[in-house]
Write an enzyme that holds these catalytic residues in place. Structure first.
Site, PDB file in Angstrom:
ATOM      1  CD  GLU A  90      -2.794  -1.178   2.428  1.00 36.51           C
ATOM      2  OE1 GLU A  90      -4.023  -1.120   2.302  1.00 36.51           O
ATOM      3  OE2 GLU A  90      -2.236  -1.301   3.522  1.00 36.51           O
ATOM      4  CB  CYS A 103       3.015   7.599   2.997  1.00 37.97           C
ATOM      5  SG  CYS A 103       3.418   6.410   4.256  1.00 37.97           S
ATOM      6  CB  CYS A 110       7.359  -4.688   8.764  1.00 37.12           C
ATOM      7  SG  CYS A 110       8.696  -3.820   9.620  1.00 37.12           S
ATOM      8  CB  CYS A 114       6.456  -2.149  16.165  1.00 32.76           C
ATOM      9  SG  CYS A 114       8.153  -1.749  15.698  1.00 32.76           S
ATOM     10  CB  CYS A 117       3.174  -1.422  13.696  1.00 33.29           C
ATOM     11  SG  CYS A 117       3.243  -1.110  11.922  1.00 33.29           S
ATOM     12  N   GLY A 163       6.945  -1.640   6.117  1.00 34.75           N
ATOM     13  CA  GLY A 163       8.339  -2.064   6.091  1.00 34.75           C
ATOM     14  C   GLY A 163       9.272  -1.165   6.863  1.00 34.75           C
ATOM     15  CB  SER A 218       9.886   4.870  15.498  1.00 34.65           C
ATOM     16  OG  SER A 218       9.344   5.113  14.234  1.00 34.65           O
ATOM     17  CG  LEU A 219      11.952   8.634  21.512  1.00 35.80           C
ATOM     18  CD1 LEU A 219      13.386   8.186  21.694  1.00 35.80           C
ATOM     19  CD2 LEU A 219      11.823  10.109  21.889  1.00 35.80           C
ATOM     20  CG  ASN A 294      -3.476   6.574  13.491  1.00 34.89           C
ATOM     21  OD1 ASN A 294      -4.283   7.446  13.795  1.00 34.89           O
ATOM     22  ND2 ASN A 294      -2.328   6.843  12.897  1.00 34.89           N
ATOM     23  CB  CYS A 337       1.223   6.419  11.228  1.00 35.72           C
ATOM     24  SG  CYS A 337       2.022   7.816  10.535  1.00 35.72           S
TER      25      CYS A 337
HETATM   26  N1  SAH Z   1       9.521   1.008  10.070  1.00 31.22           N
HETATM   27  C1  SAH Z   1       9.551   2.437  10.086  1.00 31.22           C
HETATM   28  C2  SAH Z   1       8.468   3.083   9.254  1.00 31.22           C
HETATM   29  C3  SAH Z   1       7.082   2.577   9.478  1.00 31.22           C
HETATM   30  S1  SAH Z   1       5.737   3.434  10.049  1.00 31.22           S
HETATM   31  C4  SAH Z   1       9.502   2.925  11.525  1.00 31.22           C
HETATM   32  O1  SAH Z   1       9.336   2.119  12.414  1.00 31.22           O
HETATM   33  O2  SAH Z   1       9.692   4.105  11.768  1.00 31.22           O
HETATM   34  C5  SAH Z   1       5.947   5.117  10.259  1.00 31.22           C
HETATM   35  C6  SAH Z   1       5.562   5.610  11.638  1.00 31.22           C
HETATM   36  O3  SAH Z   1       4.252   5.208  12.021  1.00 31.22           O
HETATM   37  C7  SAH Z   1       6.498   5.079  12.714  1.00 31.22           C
HETATM   38  O4  SAH Z   1       6.860   6.098  13.600  1.00 31.22           O
HETATM   39  C8  SAH Z   1       5.630   4.064  13.396  1.00 31.22           C
HETATM   40  O5  SAH Z   1       6.081   3.790  14.698  1.00 31.22           O
HETATM   41  C9  SAH Z   1       4.280   4.733  13.359  1.00 31.22           C
HETATM   42  N2  SAH Z   1       3.166   3.834  13.633  1.00 31.22           N
HETATM   43  C10 SAH Z   1       3.126   2.499  13.464  1.00 31.22           C
HETATM   44  N3  SAH Z   1       1.949   2.009  13.872  1.00 31.22           N
HETATM   45  C11 SAH Z   1       1.207   3.051  14.303  1.00 31.22           C
HETATM   46  C12 SAH Z   1      -0.125   3.183  14.812  1.00 31.22           C
HETATM   47  N4  SAH Z   1      -0.935   2.144  14.949  1.00 31.22           N
HETATM   48  N5  SAH Z   1      -0.546   4.418  15.126  1.00 31.22           N
HETATM   49  C13 SAH Z   1       0.262   5.495  14.940  1.00 31.22           C
HETATM   50  N6  SAH Z   1       1.501   5.429  14.464  1.00 31.22           N
HETATM   51  C14 SAH Z   1       1.985   4.225  14.144  1.00 31.22           C
END
Ligand code: SAH
Length: 353
Positions: A90, A103, A110, A114, A117, A163, A218-219, A294, A337
């Protein structure tokens, strides 16, 4: 076997032409035709006959196919693409002041797992090739030009789709080279951002090899225990090491780092979390992007109230770090996201707005 034209840099194509004694003007003409003129059918004009033969024999110009397009009321557009081998990915077009940020996905699924996610739950199926990354942009651009000709400009690229981009470094790097090249898609320097969960081996290469590309880290928590729970690779590449690395970028380079902080209700949104984050980032050349969680079907966490998000921001403001609350766009179509998951990609098809 044919390879994709969109997999090659100009320099690579020039080498292929030189090795075969073909006229050196060919690669430039091909780049101009496909990237500047945005044509997807093969270029059979102006090329010498031998070059046409070579191109027809060795290169293909296949692009991902749009399987589903969904548009939300805020003009966000989500594409479900079908790749040659039937895998799905997507990409999302996010509107901003009459222009778009795209995006992009870098992998099918992936490997980072996490816990918050939607993509992470899907596991890693495979890496995308450079042409599949470039292809998302080209097809989305074509869709925009056909459906919204009055505002069809894509200004920014973010690798925040499916990813972990630094886990597919070579393909992402080559795609960025083609995006940035003045012979390619001419995206301006620092208009590409790669978001990473903190995959240190990739960050080490990014620092050396991609000076024109920004990083978003992503902190999500300054505390080891909580971050371990959210981002399992924190156990292998702990945040202190990752931040140390990011901090070691030489001064004077135009790059900046965005720290993304996902806010989850009653998990990492306390005053203490905010103060510790402020202390961790105080004095750095950094931005913070607060992302309210989200939700997606079956997700284990909740999104905090906006007032809580604003309160968290007010604490960070005390540390003088520029902080933005990321507006949630496209959540109506699960395009925000972390909501992307091509295995459960939904079907509704709305007409383009
Ligand atoms: N793998 C990369 C990019 C993926 S997503 C990463 O980890 O950064 C991009 C951003 O969306 C990241 O900061 C991720 O942590 C965030 N994200 C993932 N799942 C989410 C969710 N359910 N709600 C809000 N942000 C989310």
């Amino acid at each position: 076997m044919k390879t994709s034209f969109y997999q090659h840099s100009l320099a690579e194509l020039e080498l292929l032409f030189r090795e075969r004694g073909l006229p050196p003007s060919g690669p430039g003409l091909l780049f101009n035709w496909h990237y500047k003129k945005r044509k997807s059918e093969p270029c059979l004009q102006n090329l010498a006959k031998d070059s046409i033969n070579f191109v027809s024999e060795f290169l293909n110009f296949n692009l991902p196919e749009i399987e589903v397009t969904q548009c939300s009321d805020d003009k966000t557009v989500k594409f479900l693409f079908r790749l040659e081998d039937g895998q799905k990915i997507e990409s999302v077009l996010i509107p901003f002041n009459g222009k778009y940020t795209i995006c992009l996905s870098s992998q099918v699924g992936c490997a980072m797992k996490c816990s918050f996610c939607h993509t992470g739950l899907q596991g890693l199926s495979r890496n995308l090739r450079t042409d599949e990354i470039i292809g998302q942009f080209l097809v989305a651009q074509k869709w925009l030009t056909a459906n919204r000709p009055e505002d069809d400009k894509i200004l920014n690229i973010v690798f925040m789709g499916q990813g972990e981009p630094l886990h597919n470094f070579d393909a992402v790097k080559m795609a960025c080279e083609i995006f940035l090249s003045q012979h390619g898609l001419s995206i301006a320097d620092q208009k590409i951002t790669i978001s990473t969960a903190g995959y240190l081996p990739g960050l080490e290469r990014w620092k050396e090899e991609m000076p024109k590309v920004n990083i978003a880290l992503s902190l999500h928590s300054p505390l080891k225990e909580k971050r371990d729970q959210l981002i399992p690779i924190n156990k292998k590449y702990p945040l202190e090491e990752v931040i140390k690395y990011v901090d070691s970028i030489p001064e004077g380079k135009n790059r900046f780092v965005t720290y993304e902080y996902l806010l989850i209700d009653n998990f990492n949104d306390t005053d203490e979390d905010a103060h510790l984050t402020g202390k961790l980032l105080e004095g750095k050349k950094a931005y913070i992007s607060l992302i309210p969680f989200n939700p997606f079907p079956g997700s284990p966490y909740q999104r905090p109230q906006l007032s809580k998000v604003e309160h968290f921001k007010s604490i960070l403001d005390q540390y003088k770090i520029p902080t933005l609350i990321r507006a949630t766009k496209g959540d109506q179509i699960l395009a925000a996201c972390g909501q992307l998951n091509s295995k459960t990609a939904s079907k509704p098809l709305q007409s383009p707005s």
